[in-house]
Design an enzyme around this catalytic site. Sequence first.
Site, PDB file in Angstrom:
ATOM      1  N   ARG A 107       6.051 -10.949   7.519  1.00  0.00           N
ATOM      2  CA  ARG A 107       4.624 -10.610   7.673  1.00  0.00           C
ATOM      3  C   ARG A 107       3.860 -11.561   6.768  1.00  0.00           C
ATOM      4  O   ARG A 107       4.093 -11.610   5.556  1.00  0.00           O
ATOM      5  CB  ARG A 107       4.366  -9.157   7.263  1.00  0.00           C
ATOM      6  CG  ARG A 107       2.882  -8.849   7.094  1.00  0.00           C
ATOM      7  CD  ARG A 107       2.588  -7.382   6.968  1.00  0.00           C
ATOM      8  NE  ARG A 107       2.769  -6.722   8.248  1.00  0.00           N
ATOM      9  CZ  ARG A 107       2.172  -5.569   8.584  1.00  0.00           C
ATOM     10  NH1 ARG A 107       1.366  -4.965   7.744  1.00  0.00           N
ATOM     11  NH2 ARG A 107       2.376  -5.035   9.762  1.00  0.00           N
ATOM     12  N   HIS A 134       0.368  -9.923  16.684  1.00  0.00           N
ATOM     13  CA  HIS A 134       1.184  -8.788  16.212  1.00  0.00           C
ATOM     14  C   HIS A 134       2.014  -8.268  17.398  1.00  0.00           C
ATOM     15  O   HIS A 134       1.818  -7.154  17.888  1.00  0.00           O
ATOM     16  CB  HIS A 134       0.253  -7.701  15.675  1.00  0.00           C
ATOM     17  CG  HIS A 134       0.912  -6.693  14.789  1.00  0.00           C
ATOM     18  ND1 HIS A 134       2.254  -6.721  14.472  1.00  0.00           N
ATOM     19  CD2 HIS A 134       0.404  -5.599  14.145  1.00  0.00           C
ATOM     20  CE1 HIS A 134       2.535  -5.706  13.675  1.00  0.00           C
ATOM     21  NE2 HIS A 134       1.436  -5.007  13.460  1.00  0.00           N
ATOM     22  N   GLN A 137       3.808  -4.752  17.406  1.00  0.00           N
ATOM     23  CA  GLN A 137       2.899  -3.623  17.605  1.00  0.00           C
ATOM     24  C   GLN A 137       2.631  -3.416  19.091  1.00  0.00           C
ATOM     25  O   GLN A 137       2.622  -2.283  19.589  1.00  0.00           O
ATOM     26  CB  GLN A 137       1.576  -3.875  16.873  1.00  0.00           C
ATOM     27  CG  GLN A 137       0.564  -2.755  17.043  1.00  0.00           C
ATOM     28  CD  GLN A 137       1.062  -1.446  16.454  1.00  0.00           C
ATOM     29  OE1 GLN A 137       1.399  -1.391  15.289  1.00  0.00           O
ATOM     30  NE2 GLN A 137       1.122  -0.395  17.260  1.00  0.00           N
ATOM     31  N   ASP A 225      -8.903  -0.723  16.202  1.00  0.00           N
ATOM     32  CA  ASP A 225      -8.123  -1.052  15.005  1.00  0.00           C
ATOM     33  C   ASP A 225      -9.096  -1.069  13.836  1.00  0.00           C
ATOM     34  O   ASP A 225     -10.321  -1.045  14.038  1.00  0.00           O
ATOM     35  CB  ASP A 225      -7.452  -2.430  15.203  1.00  0.00           C
ATOM     36  CG  ASP A 225      -6.433  -2.765  14.118  1.00  0.00           C
ATOM     37  OD1 ASP A 225      -6.099  -1.865  13.304  1.00  0.00           O
ATOM     38  OD2 ASP A 225      -5.963  -3.913  14.070  1.00  0.00           O
ATOM     39  N   CYS A 264      -3.297   1.279  16.192  1.00  0.00           N
ATOM     40  CA  CYS A 264      -2.001   0.884  15.610  1.00  0.00           C
ATOM     41  C   CYS A 264      -1.805   1.452  14.217  1.00  0.00           C
ATOM     42  O   CYS A 264      -0.673   1.472  13.728  1.00  0.00           O
ATOM     43  CB  CYS A 264      -1.866  -0.627  15.614  1.00  0.00           C
ATOM     44  SG  CYS A 264      -2.992  -1.466  14.482  1.00  0.00           S
ATOM     45  N   ARG A 292       7.198   2.235  17.208  1.00  0.00           N
ATOM     46  CA  ARG A 292       7.531   0.985  16.514  1.00  0.00           C
ATOM     47  C   ARG A 292       9.047   0.901  16.327  1.00  0.00           C
ATOM     48  O   ARG A 292       9.636  -0.166  16.477  1.00  0.00           O
ATOM     49  CB  ARG A 292       6.816   0.915  15.153  1.00  0.00           C
ATOM     50  CG  ARG A 292       5.289   0.772  15.231  1.00  0.00           C
ATOM     51  CD  ARG A 292       4.861  -0.564  15.814  1.00  0.00           C
ATOM     52  NE  ARG A 292       5.367  -1.701  15.072  1.00  0.00           N
ATOM     53  CZ  ARG A 292       4.786  -2.215  13.981  1.00  0.00           C
ATOM     54  NH1 ARG A 292       3.641  -1.708  13.540  1.00  0.00           N
ATOM     55  NH2 ARG A 292       5.299  -3.272  13.362  1.00  0.00           N
TER      56      ARG A 292
HETATM   57  N1   CP Z   1       0.399  -1.146  12.443  1.00  0.00           N
HETATM   58  C1   CP Z   1       1.017  -1.732  11.408  1.00  0.00           C
HETATM   59  O1   CP Z   1       1.455  -2.888  11.479  1.00  0.00           O
HETATM   60  O2   CP Z   1       1.146  -0.909  10.309  1.00  0.00           O
HETATM   61  P1   CP Z   1       1.567  -1.385   8.847  1.00  0.00           P
HETATM   62  O3   CP Z   1       0.490  -2.321   8.354  1.00  0.00           O
HETATM   63  O4   CP Z   1       1.627  -0.114   8.029  1.00  0.00           O
HETATM   64  O5   CP Z   1       2.886  -2.081   8.938  1.00  0.00           O
END
Ligand code: CP
Length: 307
Positions: A107, A134, A137, A225, A264, A292
């Site tokens: 990430r 992403h 997601q 989001d 998400c 997820r």
């Molecule tokens: N939706 C998502 O990626 O959540 P986090 O940031 O908690 O990983």
Amino acid sequence: MRHFLNLSDAGADAVAAMLSDAIDRKAARAGWPKGRADADAPLADHVLAMIFEKSSTRTRVSFDMAMRQLGGSAIVMEAGSMQLGRGETIADTARVLSRYVDAIMIRTDDHAKIEELAAYSSVPVINGLTDLSHPCQIAADLLTLVEHGKALPGLELAWLGDGNNVLASLIEAAGLFGFNIRAGVPQGYEPDASFVEAARARGARVDLVRDAREAVAGADVVVTDTWVSMGQDHAHNKLAAMAPFQVDERLMGEAKDDALFLHCLPAHRGEEVVDAVIDGKQSRVWDEAENRVHAQKSVLLWALEKL
Ligand code: CP
């Protein structure tokens, strides 16, 4: 080498196979303890390294649980506690981690970094969120829609808010699966143009509109989001631009009666969405979060050529 930096790296057929596999695996382990491995334990003896340059709850725990349920394990590293960022390059990090583990998830706020990691890695690299996209997601979002009876071809999806990485991957999915997106985004917050152009070239309708009600009218699913990433400053001018795109009960009333609501997470309740919607009967956000795990198990199996 099967890297998963974007949904298109796998393509529509492989993503469809992932969704099918995820549905089967989820059903097969209904009622089981969450830490018990699937009966076939297809990733026994396999290890995933996870690098986090940004905070996470869902991505971190769901990938860890995915590896456990597939019979393998995961190593979690904060970039700040690695030599990466203290002078060691991403290329050297990729070369070394490839000698230890079977796959790497990262990430990062810099999509160029994951591309460089993938270029120098001899094991699959998976995108756990970048500034651009992403895909994991959206694999979970597609699974949630399908398991709640929404056929993807021809689906009308409304997006409200920032033209961010989540919207970019949704647009990519629209191109792969033949659904349409009407995105209500304020001027200056449009999604990455390359994703919009690619989806349109595949035949998807992607409309960018400035009016929230126009975006939601007749939609099968309404998605939003956070306007501001968790922990970042709430810049007044951005909040002011986003405010007309808040999802409340009145706005949901513009969508179809059986429309679903997705987010998400994490959410800033009272900003992009009100409690009555995120906790309401049309919301599927908890299934979306659970998915997820199930979707990423199938992403991992595809990347490691077990699917
Ligand atoms: N939706 C998502 O990626 O959540 P986090 O940031 O908690 O990983």
